[in-house]
Design a protein around this motif. Sequence first.
Motif, mmCIF file in Angstrom:
data_model
loop_
_atom_site.group_PDB
_atom_site.id
_atom_site.type_symbol
_atom_site.label_atom_id
_atom_site.label_comp_id
_atom_site.label_asym_id
_atom_site.label_seq_id
_atom_site.Cartn_x
_atom_site.Cartn_y
_atom_site.Cartn_z
ATOM 1 N N PHE A 101 26.365 -12.286 22.618
ATOM 2 C CA PHE A 101 27.394 -13.328 22.560
ATOM 3 C C PHE A 101 26.748 -14.692 22.754
ATOM 4 C CE2 PHE A 101 29.784 -9.580 23.761
ATOM 5 C CZ PHE A 101 30.966 -9.719 23.071
ATOM 6 N N CYS A 102 27.314 -15.696 22.114
ATOM 7 C CA CYS A 102 26.796 -17.056 22.250
ATOM 8 C C CYS A 102 27.933 -18.058 22.057
ATOM 9 C CB CYS A 102 25.707 -17.283 21.205
ATOM 10 S SG CYS A 102 25.167 -18.991 21.100
ATOM 11 N N PHE A 103 28.141 -18.895 23.065
ATOM 12 C CA PHE A 103 29.089 -20.002 22.915
ATOM 13 C C PHE A 103 28.373 -21.197 22.324
ATOM 14 C CE2 PHE A 103 31.504 -17.994 26.532
ATOM 15 C CZ PHE A 103 32.739 -17.901 25.893
ATOM 16 N N VAL A 104 28.893 -21.700 21.226
ATOM 17 C CA VAL A 104 28.436 -22.995 20.715
ATOM 18 C C VAL A 104 29.493 -24.001 21.162
ATOM 19 C CG1 VAL A 104 27.834 -24.336 18.669
ATOM 20 C CG2 VAL A 104 27.328 -21.876 18.756
ATOM 21 N N ILE A 105 29.084 -25.064 21.856
ATOM 22 C CA ILE A 105 30.071 -25.948 22.489
ATOM 23 C C ILE A 105 29.924 -27.387 22.016
ATOM 24 C CG2 ILE A 105 30.091 -24.431 24.525
ATOM 25 C CD1 ILE A 105 28.564 -26.583 26.057
ATOM 26 N N LEU B 131 30.465 -16.849 19.212
ATOM 27 C CA LEU B 131 29.870 -16.018 18.159
ATOM 28 C C LEU B 131 29.481 -14.672 18.753
ATOM 29 C CD1 LEU B 131 27.415 -18.672 16.634
ATOM 30 C CD2 LEU B 131 29.861 -18.377 16.179
ATOM 31 N N TRP B 132 29.630 -13.626 17.953
ATOM 32 C CA TRP B 132 29.202 -12.286 18.385
ATOM 33 C C TRP B 132 28.442 -11.641 17.236
ATOM 34 C CZ3 TRP B 132 32.434 -7.190 19.069
ATOM 35 C CH2 TRP B 132 31.697 -6.273 19.861
ATOM 36 N N LYS B 133 27.191 -11.306 17.495
ATOM 37 C CA LYS B 133 26.374 -10.653 16.473
ATOM 38 C C LYS B 133 26.437 -11.401 15.145
ATOM 39 C CE LYS B 133 27.244 -6.095 18.564
ATOM 40 N NZ LYS B 133 27.791 -4.751 18.380
ATOM 41 N N GLY B 134 26.413 -12.715 15.223
ATOM 42 C CA GLY B 134 26.349 -13.514 14.007
ATOM 43 C C GLY B 134 27.679 -13.956 13.434
ATOM 44 N N LEU B 135 28.791 -13.533 14.030
ATOM 45 C CA LEU B 135 30.104 -13.864 13.459
ATOM 46 C C LEU B 135 30.956 -14.628 14.466
ATOM 47 C CD1 LEU B 135 31.937 -13.351 10.929
ATOM 48 C CD2 LEU B 135 32.861 -11.393 12.190
ATOM 49 N N ARG C 77 25.664 -20.993 26.643
ATOM 50 C CA ARG C 77 26.589 -22.036 26.147
ATOM 51 C C ARG C 77 25.735 -23.200 25.660
ATOM 52 N NH1 ARG C 77 31.339 -21.832 30.895
ATOM 53 N NH2 ARG C 77 31.536 -19.565 30.785
ATOM 54 N N ILE C 78 25.601 -23.353 24.385
ATOM 55 C CA ILE C 78 24.665 -24.334 23.841
ATOM 56 C C ILE C 78 25.418 -25.390 23.030
ATOM 57 C CG2 ILE C 78 22.492 -24.594 22.594
ATOM 58 C CD1 ILE C 78 22.140 -21.567 22.705
ATOM 59 N N PRO C 79 25.222 -26.660 23.355
ATOM 60 C CA PRO C 79 25.877 -27.712 22.560
ATOM 61 C C PRO C 79 25.470 -27.610 21.095
ATOM 62 C CG PRO C 79 24.986 -28.629 24.580
ATOM 63 C CD PRO C 79 24.466 -27.213 24.472
ATOM 64 N N ILE D 76 21.599 -18.408 14.826
ATOM 65 C CA ILE D 76 21.596 -18.793 16.240
ATOM 66 C C ILE D 76 21.839 -17.559 17.120
ATOM 67 C CG2 ILE D 76 24.039 -19.500 16.435
ATOM 68 C CD1 ILE D 76 20.995 -21.142 18.155
ATOM 69 N N CYS D 77 22.596 -16.587 16.581
ATOM 70 C CA CYS D 77 22.798 -15.342 17.332
ATOM 71 C C CYS D 77 21.491 -14.543 17.401
ATOM 72 C CB CYS D 77 23.901 -14.504 16.704
ATOM 73 S SG CYS D 77 25.550 -15.112 17.108
#
Lengths: 440, 440
Positions: B327-331, B358-362, B281-283, B315-316
Amino acid sequence: MNRVLIKDVDKYISQKITVSGWVETLRDQKKMQFIVLRDHTGKLQLTNMKADDEKSRLISACSLESCITVTGIAVSAPNVKLGQKELLVEEVSVENFAEPLLPLAIADNTDDVSIDHRMDWRYLDLRKRDRLLIFQVQTTAEMAMREYWINNGYVELHSPKLMGHASESGSELFSLDYFDRKAYLAQSPQFYKQMAMSAGFDKVFEIGSVFRAEPSFTSRHATEFVSIDMEISWIKSHHDVMDEEEAWIRYFLQKIKDRHADEIKEVFGQEVEIPEGRFPRIPLAEVISILDTEMGYKVPQKQKGDLDPEGERLICEYTKKKYNCDFCFVIDYPIAARPFYHMRHEDNNNLTKSFDLLWKGLELTTGAQREHRVEILQKQILEKGMTLPPIQFYIDFFKYGAPPHGGLGFGLSRMLMKLLNLPSIKEVTYLFRGPNRLTP
Amino acid sequence: MNRVLIKDVDKYISQKITVSGWVETLRDQKKMQFIVLRDHTGKLQLTNMKADDEKSRLISACSLESCITVTGIAVSAPNVKLGQKELLVEEVSVENFAEPLLPLAIADNTDDVSIDHRMDWRYLDLRKRDRLLIFQVQTTAEMAMREYWINNGYVELHSPKLMGHASESGSELFSLDYFDRKAYLAQSPQFYKQMAMSAGFDKVFEIGSVFRAEPSFTSRHATEFVSIDMEISWIKSHHDVMDEEEAWIRYFLQKIKDRHADEIKEVFGQEVEIPEGRFPRIPLAEVISILDTEMGYKVPQKQKGDLDPEGERLICEYTKKKYNCDFCFVIDYPIAARPFYHMRHEDNNNLTKSFDLLWKGLELTTGAQREHRVEILQKQILEKGMTLPPIQFYIDFFKYGAPPHGGLGFGLSRMLMKLLNLPSIKEVTYLFRGPNRLTP
């Protein structure tokens, strides 16, 4: 501290817990303060020894329906009517103060105002216990329906609601500007679920919104409603579709009974009954004759061989008495009463392989075997006085190999209305849409 | 005789059975006729000793993709490549002859024509094996999602798609004539699922159609699509919503894996991977700085503090390498990039309690904690340059007690597209709708 649901407070007697909910009542006495707190699982008395402190002032300031979170000790209290327990308040925080004047009373559970006023304030109306139960039952019903379908190899469909053609029957269609052309809102997934048969999907279901630009003001019509659709391939006749519907209805009614029978009995006074045996299947011509000879009712001529609501009510009364079944299939409607795509009987070309399912006097379902042979389909379209070009895209579905198939549409809100014995589909619709209502 | 599915023929060796399906190939030789018959479960060789009889003539007359029903003896046949078995034909009936010239080849499973041509003939395109698998996976995914929700006390919602107000953002709304006034098609169930929180429903989900009058022509936009929505009450921050989404995603991916892993591997070459551990979870501010310093990419200024698709992709790539997570949460997006109803951080009023997943860039999801306090909500509306009257009905939801709440919207077709590694949501949509496409 994690929130405890009110239904679970009994498990935490003598412990410190946190609960959250709505202030349903407040008795602010000289020495004591009592709140009845409501969440979606129940109600709990909160008790506070009044003092000259911030906590007591905050409680005094709570208007009815304010949202609060409270931490305290759960204790057994045999003299407390509400569940023989209470929470001794240690901390209070107010998440949201309600405006003091509520446009709709909630605590008393009476409905002494018009349904229109209740719909204007639907989010307050829905706070009453029986309202949430309606939607919990709906949730269980839909889950059980889908379980049946998935256990039986169905594929879930999401067909488009925006259509480029004014198809089935142009008169009740909403139209809209779609970039440089016109689009129409789907009245049903009919054509698209049939397309899935041509695509070889074998069996499909869809639960989704459909739209009817009908200026109807009855207890059973809406301009937008949830349609439940199934379509199956390689059937021999409409009886295969009816067999499937019977099995499906038994399955989901059983699940509703397993999960909610007691609450439905308590709140709505209704038994959830699982129909035994095959539902009666009576040709419409016979129904009309039974109504005449046995029930003394003549179906009005203008129905063109269809039943009117009074006829539907009476034939259900008759089959209930004769077969002890609340369900009744009326089958084999004349072609005048059915759309062009219904298949006709080989031995009587004036009758369609169609059915309606009635429950406790109300039509829940219209179904049929569909005509999948292009030449016959075209002939039937022309016989109805329609032209081919506007629905050529639909006719094309059957040009490159299509299996015999049939299906049905089923009204979710009508089923719930009958299950819970409520007077209108407005009661079982989250936010009703009719000719005069587009809000909230 | 009851139809046997082709996948089950092995159970009937040496018995007389009936199968139904589409004629995928026909070799009409001098002494023998061979058909490959296809149903939704597999393919089967039908073998007929040619004779001067009706049966042989009927087989000769079968064009490709005709629908037939065949009765015969199932026999083991080690020299038959297709499953080492065949059906020795005894009776044939043709349900529906296909027109001889197919606009789209089906048997070869190649896609050497444009996606537009395939969409024109979607019911033929969908006959290819990998197409049906897409929708079987979708069926499993949705069923698993609903299982998770129901196991966790959610209520299913069907919110109206017809709205009386041009709410959220007027610019991308379809409007229509609704009797004597205007109606609008919902872009999301946002306001209505928040209303359920005010109604005390605690947790809700909805899977339904939404509409965007956006003239977009990307691989990930449509004018109508299936939105998956959840909303939950009594949260402490947007992190509670992310926790819930993580658990939910793990649940449904596991079910997809259990049921379809082998087929997905075989047909699409993809592994179904269940993410381990907490998703990063990245700001957003940190993401922008990482992109700059670690990936050498500067997010374009016009994004107003949001990410562009290239930034999402990069970022993914970074989090995959660093955390081995797809998976990546942008917060914590800045207020300029988020709608008025997102709650803001107490310690930094320029940042919202929001996230994208985001999942795999989307981007799959946009979510947030919502502002439930009327005064702050009104202030945020005015700050955005909007006026209160058009959304007064929405503001009112929070006037009479509303709990802290948050939720998310999730794109079904985007998830499927990434899961199966397909180039466009058109591939995973039953019938795609875009600015230039309203048919079939």
